[in-house]
Design an enzyme around this catalytic site. Structure first.
Site, mmCIF file in Angstrom:
data_model
loop_
_atom_site.group_PDB
_atom_site.id
_atom_site.type_symbol
_atom_site.label_atom_id
_atom_site.label_comp_id
_atom_site.label_asym_id
_atom_site.label_seq_id
_atom_site.Cartn_x
_atom_site.Cartn_y
_atom_site.Cartn_z
ATOM 1 N N HIS A 1 0.876 -1.228 0.068
ATOM 2 C CA HIS A 1 0.039 -0.124 -0.017
ATOM 3 C C HIS A 1 0.808 1.323 -0.012
ATOM 4 O O HIS A 1 2.087 1.205 0.429
ATOM 5 C CB HIS A 1 -0.873 0.100 1.175
ATOM 6 C CG HIS A 1 -0.141 0.259 2.510
ATOM 7 N ND1 HIS A 1 0.554 -0.764 3.060
ATOM 8 C CD2 HIS A 1 0.271 1.131 3.270
ATOM 9 C CE1 HIS A 1 1.296 -0.395 4.320
ATOM 10 N NE2 HIS A 1 0.901 0.984 4.317
ATOM 11 N N HIS B 1 5.503 6.512 -1.372
ATOM 12 C CA HIS B 1 6.092 5.441 -1.652
ATOM 13 C C HIS B 1 5.386 4.261 -1.093
ATOM 14 O O HIS B 1 4.575 4.191 -0.281
ATOM 15 C CB HIS B 1 7.486 5.320 -0.759
ATOM 16 C CG HIS B 1 7.492 5.121 0.519
ATOM 17 N ND1 HIS B 1 7.087 6.116 1.264
ATOM 18 C CD2 HIS B 1 7.452 4.236 1.223
ATOM 19 C CE1 HIS B 1 7.230 5.752 2.617
ATOM 20 N NE2 HIS B 1 7.427 4.724 2.760
#
Length: 180
Positions: free
Chosen positions: A48, A130
């Site tokens: 995620h 990220h």
């Protein structure tokens, strides 16, 4: 004899982007190919992008955070994950966009600003979108471009991190749509 009230139950929560299964599987394959046996890879079902890490929250704090998320008015967008790199201090290998899309920066900013009313103290560091691919990766791993993983972003999520003997599992608690 005195009775003490029990500590309020808490949940470990965060707001996140939750890429579709195909994107998570492509990211996991990329991590296997790039890292081999180095580090501890994040399981594909846990991949995620964190928007805001909230930490341990009570039911009241969670309700406040959900109320903030209810007010978010941002557009859907496309995220291109096209750079892999390494942060040596936390020993993390990540996958990220070359340039963070403006709607993503605004989404993280809106959440952080709204959460201040809930007593949340945002991180001082600027937001860096990220996806953590692996942890505990030692040595030098230079950043480089990779074939882009295209990730349509139409929703954001409130996630709970639950630790089991077999490892951590992330559970979707609520979903909010972004404007088409």
């Amino acid at each position: 004899m005195s009775w003490s009230s029990p500590l309020p139950e808490t949940q470990r929560l965060f707001f996140a982007l939750w890429p579709e299964v195909g994107v998570r599987e492509q990211a996991a394959r990329l991590a296997r190919r790039m890292l081999g046996k180095q580090g501890k890879r994040v399981r594909p079902e846990n991949l995620h992008l964190t928007l805001v890490f909230l930490g341990s929250m009570t039911e009241q704090q969670r309700a406040c955070a959900e109320a903030v998320a209810d007010t978010i008015d941002g557009p859907a967008f496309t995220l291109r994950l096209e750079q892999i790199g390494h942060w040596p201090r936390p020993r993390v290998v990540w996958l990220a966009p070359q340039e963070t899309p403006k709607p993503l920066l605004e989404l993280a900013q809106q959440l952080n600003q709204g959460l201040a009313a809930c007593g949340y103290q945002p991180e001082a560091r600027p937001y860096r979108a990220h996806m953590t691919l692996a942890r505990k990766v030692a040595g030098y791993f230079p950043a480089r471009e990779v074939a882009p993983l295209v990730c349509p972003v139409e929703y954001f999520y409130l996630m709970q991190s639950v630790t089991y003997p077999r490892g951590v599992e992330y559970q979707v608690l609520r979903t909010w749509p972004l404007a088409p």
